[in-house]
Design a protein around this motif. Structure first.
Motif, PDB file in Angstrom:
ATOM      1  N   CYS A 205      15.420 -11.081  -5.137  1.00 33.42           N
ATOM      2  CA  CYS A 205      14.692 -11.407  -3.916  1.00 33.42           C
ATOM      3  C   CYS A 205      13.368 -12.049  -4.292  1.00 33.42           C
ATOM      4  CB  CYS A 205      14.447 -10.150  -3.079  1.00 33.42           C
ATOM      5  SG  CYS A 205      13.557  -8.856  -3.965  1.00 33.42           S
ATOM      6  N   ARG A 206      12.693 -12.587  -3.285  1.00 31.91           N
ATOM      7  CA  ARG A 206      11.326 -13.054  -3.521  1.00 31.91           C
ATOM      8  C   ARG A 206      10.481 -11.853  -3.914  1.00 31.91           C
ATOM      9  NH1 ARG A 206       8.714 -16.152   1.181  1.00 31.91           N
ATOM     10  NH2 ARG A 206       6.985 -15.981  -0.293  1.00 31.91           N
ATOM     11  N   PHE A 207       9.561 -12.077  -4.832  1.00 30.37           N
ATOM     12  CA  PHE A 207       8.840 -10.954  -5.423  1.00 30.37           C
ATOM     13  C   PHE A 207       7.356 -11.275  -5.540  1.00 30.37           C
ATOM     14  CE2 PHE A 207       7.848  -7.886  -8.801  1.00 30.37           C
ATOM     15  CZ  PHE A 207       8.594  -6.796  -8.415  1.00 30.37           C
ATOM     16  N   PRO A 208       6.680 -11.620  -4.457  1.00 29.63           N
ATOM     17  CA  PRO A 208       5.249 -11.911  -4.560  1.00 29.63           C
ATOM     18  C   PRO A 208       4.447 -10.670  -4.923  1.00 29.63           C
ATOM     19  CG  PRO A 208       5.915 -11.860  -2.265  1.00 29.63           C
ATOM     20  CD  PRO A 208       7.175 -11.777  -3.070  1.00 29.63           C
ATOM     21  N   THR A 209       3.429 -10.879  -5.751  1.00 26.05           N
ATOM     22  CA  THR A 209       2.588  -9.780  -6.227  1.00 26.05           C
ATOM     23  C   THR A 209       1.128 -10.165  -5.999  1.00 26.05           C
ATOM     24  OG1 THR A 209       4.210  -9.214  -7.918  1.00 26.05           O
ATOM     25  CG2 THR A 209       2.000  -8.364  -8.231  1.00 26.05           C
ATOM     26  N   TYR A 210       0.317  -9.167  -5.651  1.00 27.64           N
ATOM     27  CA  TYR A 210      -1.079  -9.435  -5.306  1.00 27.64           C
ATOM     28  C   TYR A 210      -1.987  -8.421  -6.001  1.00 27.64           C
ATOM     29  CZ  TYR A 210       1.345 -11.863  -1.537  1.00 27.64           C
ATOM     30  OH  TYR A 210       2.192 -12.666  -0.821  1.00 27.64           O
ATOM     31  N   LEU A 211      -3.173  -8.884  -6.386  1.00 31.74           N
ATOM     32  CA  LEU A 211      -4.233  -8.019  -6.870  1.00 31.74           C
ATOM     33  C   LEU A 211      -5.330  -7.988  -5.822  1.00 31.74           C
ATOM     34  CD1 LEU A 211      -4.620  -9.155 -10.622  1.00 31.74           C
ATOM     35  CD2 LEU A 211      -3.419  -7.134  -9.770  1.00 31.74           C
ATOM     36  N   VAL A 212      -5.841  -6.789  -5.511  1.00 33.38           N
ATOM     37  CA  VAL A 212      -6.880  -6.667  -4.496  1.00 33.38           C
ATOM     38  C   VAL A 212      -7.762  -5.472  -4.819  1.00 33.38           C
ATOM     39  CG1 VAL A 212      -5.404  -5.282  -2.965  1.00 33.38           C
ATOM     40  CG2 VAL A 212      -7.357  -6.525  -2.016  1.00 33.38           C
ATOM     41  N   GLU A 213      -9.036  -5.620  -4.536  1.00 33.97           N
ATOM     42  CA  GLU A 213      -9.990  -4.525  -4.730  1.00 33.97           C
ATOM     43  C   GLU A 213     -10.225  -3.819  -3.407  1.00 33.97           C
ATOM     44  OE1 GLU A 213     -14.606  -3.716  -6.259  1.00 33.97           O
ATOM     45  OE2 GLU A 213     -13.884  -5.761  -5.952  1.00 33.97           O
ATOM     46  N   THR A 214     -10.211  -2.495  -3.438  1.00 32.44           N
ATOM     47  CA  THR A 214     -10.557  -1.712  -2.260  1.00 32.44           C
ATOM     48  C   THR A 214     -11.127  -0.373  -2.708  1.00 32.44           C
ATOM     49  OG1 THR A 214      -9.738  -0.687  -0.220  1.00 32.44           O
ATOM     50  CG2 THR A 214      -8.191  -0.836  -2.032  1.00 32.44           C
ATOM     51  N   CYS A 215     -12.237   0.017  -2.097  1.00 31.26           N
ATOM     52  CA  CYS A 215     -12.918   1.286  -2.413  1.00 31.26           C
ATOM     53  C   CYS A 215     -13.209   1.420  -3.903  1.00 31.26           C
ATOM     54  CB  CYS A 215     -12.102   2.479  -1.915  1.00 31.26           C
ATOM     55  SG  CYS A 215     -11.926   2.544  -0.129  1.00 31.26           S
ATOM     56  N   GLY A 216     -13.564   0.324  -4.556  1.00 33.58           N
ATOM     57  CA  GLY A 216     -13.884   0.355  -5.975  1.00 33.58           C
ATOM     58  C   GLY A 216     -12.692   0.421  -6.898  1.00 33.58           C
ATOM     59  N   GLU A 217     -11.468   0.372  -6.353  1.00 34.87           N
ATOM     60  CA  GLU A 217     -10.251   0.425  -7.151  1.00 34.87           C
ATOM     61  C   GLU A 217      -9.592  -0.951  -7.191  1.00 34.87           C
ATOM     62  OE1 GLU A 217      -9.486   3.070  -8.715  1.00 34.87           O
ATOM     63  OE2 GLU A 217     -10.259   4.801  -7.594  1.00 34.87           O
ATOM     64  N   LEU A 218      -8.868  -1.213  -8.282  1.00 38.99           N
ATOM     65  CA  LEU A 218      -8.069  -2.427  -8.385  1.00 38.99           C
ATOM     66  C   LEU A 218      -6.619  -2.050  -8.117  1.00 38.99           C
ATOM     67  CD1 LEU A 218      -7.877  -5.445  -9.015  1.00 38.99           C
ATOM     68  CD2 LEU A 218      -7.487  -4.842 -11.422  1.00 38.99           C
ATOM     69  N   LEU A 219      -6.046  -2.649  -7.074  1.00 37.41           N
ATOM     70  CA  LEU A 219      -4.668  -2.370  -6.699  1.00 37.41           C
ATOM     71  C   LEU A 219      -3.796  -3.584  -6.979  1.00 37.41           C
ATOM     72  CD1 LEU A 219      -5.147  -0.671  -3.191  1.00 37.41           C
ATOM     73  CD2 LEU A 219      -5.244   0.393  -5.456  1.00 37.41           C
ATOM     74  N   ARG A 220      -2.519  -3.314  -7.202  1.00 36.17           N
ATOM     75  CA  ARG A 220      -1.518  -4.383  -7.259  1.00 36.17           C
ATOM     76  C   ARG A 220      -0.431  -4.046  -6.253  1.00 36.17           C
ATOM     77  NH1 ARG A 220       1.515  -4.258 -13.050  1.00 36.17           N
ATOM     78  NH2 ARG A 220       3.060  -5.517 -11.967  1.00 36.17           N
ATOM     79  N   LEU A 221      -0.009  -5.046  -5.511  1.00 34.26           N
ATOM     80  CA  LEU A 221       0.997  -4.869  -4.478  1.00 34.26           C
ATOM     81  C   LEU A 221       2.220  -5.698  -4.818  1.00 34.26           C
ATOM     82  CD1 LEU A 221      -1.918  -4.508  -3.033  1.00 34.26           C
ATOM     83  CD2 LEU A 221      -0.653  -4.842  -0.922  1.00 34.26           C
ATOM     84  N   HIS A 222       3.393  -5.095  -4.698  1.00 30.21           N
ATOM     85  CA  HIS A 222       4.659  -5.797  -4.865  1.00 30.21           C
ATOM     86  C   HIS A 222       5.359  -5.845  -3.514  1.00 30.21           C
ATOM     87  CE1 HIS A 222       4.524  -5.692  -9.283  1.00 30.21           C
ATOM     88  NE2 HIS A 222       4.061  -4.474  -9.160  1.00 30.21           N
ATOM     89  N   CYS A 223       5.630  -7.029  -3.044  1.00 27.18           N
ATOM     90  CA  CYS A 223       6.318  -7.189  -1.761  1.00 27.18           C
ATOM     91  C   CYS A 223       7.758  -7.632  -2.037  1.00 27.18           C
ATOM     92  CB  CYS A 223       5.611  -8.219  -0.896  1.00 27.18           C
ATOM     93  SG  CYS A 223       3.890  -7.794  -0.526  1.00 27.18           S
ATOM     94  N   TYR A 224       8.708  -6.832  -1.618  1.00 33.23           N
ATOM     95  CA  TYR A 224      10.115  -7.153  -1.832  1.00 33.23           C
ATOM     96  C   TYR A 224      10.639  -7.856  -0.593  1.00 33.23           C
ATOM     97  CZ  TYR A 224       9.391  -3.735  -5.495  1.00 33.23           C
ATOM     98  OH  TYR A 224       8.903  -3.053  -6.569  1.00 33.23           O
ATOM     99  N   ILE A 225      10.988  -9.129  -0.741  1.00 33.32           N
ATOM    100  CA  ILE A 225      11.387  -9.962   0.388  1.00 33.32           C
ATOM    101  C   ILE A 225      12.733 -10.607   0.064  1.00 33.32           C
ATOM    102  CG2 ILE A 225      10.763 -11.938   1.840  1.00 33.32           C
ATOM    103  CD1 ILE A 225       7.838 -11.405   1.056  1.00 33.32           C
ATOM    104  N   ARG A 226      13.680 -10.441   0.977  1.00 33.39           N
ATOM    105  CA  ARG A 226      15.001 -11.050   0.802  1.00 33.39           C
ATOM    106  C   ARG A 226      15.425 -11.685   2.117  1.00 33.39           C
ATOM    107  NH1 ARG A 226      19.220  -6.884  -0.912  1.00 33.39           N
ATOM    108  NH2 ARG A 226      18.166  -7.060  -2.925  1.00 33.39           N
ATOM    109  N   HIS A 227      15.903 -12.912   2.022  1.00 33.25           N
ATOM    110  CA  HIS A 227      16.334 -13.649   3.213  1.00 33.25           C
ATOM    111  C   HIS A 227      15.235 -13.658   4.271  1.00 33.25           C
ATOM    112  CE1 HIS A 227      20.159 -13.678   1.276  1.00 33.25           C
ATOM    113  NE2 HIS A 227      20.388 -12.395   1.468  1.00 33.25           N
ATOM    114  N   ARG A 228      14.002 -13.888   3.806  1.00 33.61           N
ATOM    115  CA  ARG A 228      12.831 -13.976   4.672  1.00 33.61           C
ATOM    116  C   ARG A 228      12.593 -12.692   5.454  1.00 33.61           C
ATOM    117  NH1 ARG A 228      10.897 -18.769   4.075  1.00 33.61           N
ATOM    118  NH2 ARG A 228       9.241 -18.303   5.572  1.00 33.61           N
ATOM    119  N   GLN A 229      12.998 -11.564   4.883  1.00 35.22           N
ATOM    120  CA  GLN A 229      12.720 -10.268   5.476  1.00 35.22           C
ATOM    121  C   GLN A 229      11.991  -9.391   4.460  1.00 35.22           C
ATOM    122  OE1 GLN A 229      16.413  -8.582   6.865  1.00 35.22           O
ATOM    123  NE2 GLN A 229      16.354  -9.715   8.781  1.00 35.22           N
TER     124      GLN A 229
END
Length: 325
Positions: A205-229
């Motif tokens: 599936c599509r596998f976009p990944t993001y880095l973001v800072e919140t509350c002094g923490e560094l987070l990484r997000l993995h979004c699992y997307i298949r067939h535009r869902q």
């Protein structure tokens, strides 16, 4: 920095809905044939038609610390920082000759002496960057090699944490972008243990990944997307001391907002707002839908925030304005 008259600042304030500043607004910017923008208030589920002339025919590369980086290389060579509330502008060097970028980051508030604007272009095994500080008369260009043996690695995501720029690659290298001096940078591999994180080989599936800072923490997000869902979203927090990613299932009173333009991602508190925290708001490229993922129940809601907006809009971006004292 260009000075604004009192009348110009009052005009800009009138362009913004009264609740601006608490939460990001999803802003739909149409093509050159149309004027004005559409602002979607997620707390009221309501659209506002507004007009900020400084956004007309412009490409918003990113929004950080209340400032927009306008870097529309497909439209013009002009590049500048814009405070959408006061309409103050900080001119940046021209983008000519053309530099097509995949990601833009603003390391800190432009008032910070260490503030850096960086445009990044990705290729297999390498990342090309242009960077400058507000007030510089030209960009510094540099090509960097990723630390893989066969030269087949690729940049996955770029983010900022406490003023430092980080790059995450598909081979799970987390790099710190180190400024050796005013005109040279190197990539420092932080040797972070990635054994707890999923690999893309497990998911078709599509596998976009993001880095973001919140509350002094560094987070990484993995979004699992298949067939535009959107199927699922996993969130990890970096332990800088142990150099280890830990999966978390609670953002507490925080919400995260992911845009379709250049992997844009914002995080902010929901304490003083009308929406609940622990949610992730996501828009996809070439779509008008807004996806809302609730981490409490691992459930997804889908809505059409701006039904009257034409389907051929150019871009939608999250803008979190900051009111100056």
């Amino acid at each position: 920095m260009e000075a604004n008259t009192k009348e110009e600042e009052e005009r800009s304030l009138q362009c913004w809905p009264p609740t601006a500043g608490l939460l990001p607004w999803l802003v739909v910017i149409p093509g050159s044939s149309e004027e004005g923008q559409t602002f979607y208030d997620i707390s009221e589920s309501h659209c506002h038609a507004k007009n900020i002339p400084e956004l007309q025919d412009k490409v918003v590369a990113t929004c950080s610390y209340g400032w927009l980086v306008i870097a529309g290389y497909l439209i013009s060579d002009d590049c500048f920082l814009l405070n959408p509330i006061s309409t103050k502008k900080i001119q940046l060097p021209s983008l000519a000759p053309v530099f097509s970028y995949d990601k833009c980051v603003l390391s800190s508030n432009p008032d910070d002496p260490g503030c850096v604007v960086m445009l990044l272009s990705f290729d297999i095994g390498t990342v090309n960057v242009m960077f400058c500080k507000p007030g510089d008369v030209e960009w510094t260009r540099q090509g960097l090699k990723l630390h893989d043996e066969d030269g087949s690695d690729y940049v996955r995501s770029v983010g900022v944490h406490k003023g430092d720029i980080y790059i995450l690659s598909w081979y799970e290298h987390l790099y710190l972008v180190k400024f050796d001096n005013s005109s040279s940078i190197t990539l420092v591999d932080l040797k972070v243990d990635n054994s707890t994180c999923p690999t893309t080989a497990k998911f078709y599936c599509r596998f976009p990944t993001y880095l973001v800072e919140t509350c002094g923490e560094l987070l990484r997000l993995h979004c699992y997307i298949r067939h535009r869902q959107v199927l699922d979203i996993w969130v990890y927090k970096l332990d800088f001391d142990k150099k280890f990613w830990t999966r978390i299932k609670e953002l507490k009173d925080q919400a995260i907002f992911i845009g379709s333009s250049g992997g844009q991602v914002l995080a902010c508190s929901t304490q003083e707002s009308r929406i609940h925290g622990n949610k992730i708001y996501l828009t996809l490229a070439e779509e008008r839908s807004l996806y809302v993922y609730d981490l409490d129940v691992c459930a997804l809601e889908v809505c059409l925030p701006c039904p009257n907006v034409k389907a051929d809009w150019v871009q939608n971006v999250w803008i979190l304005p900051v009111f100056e004292d």
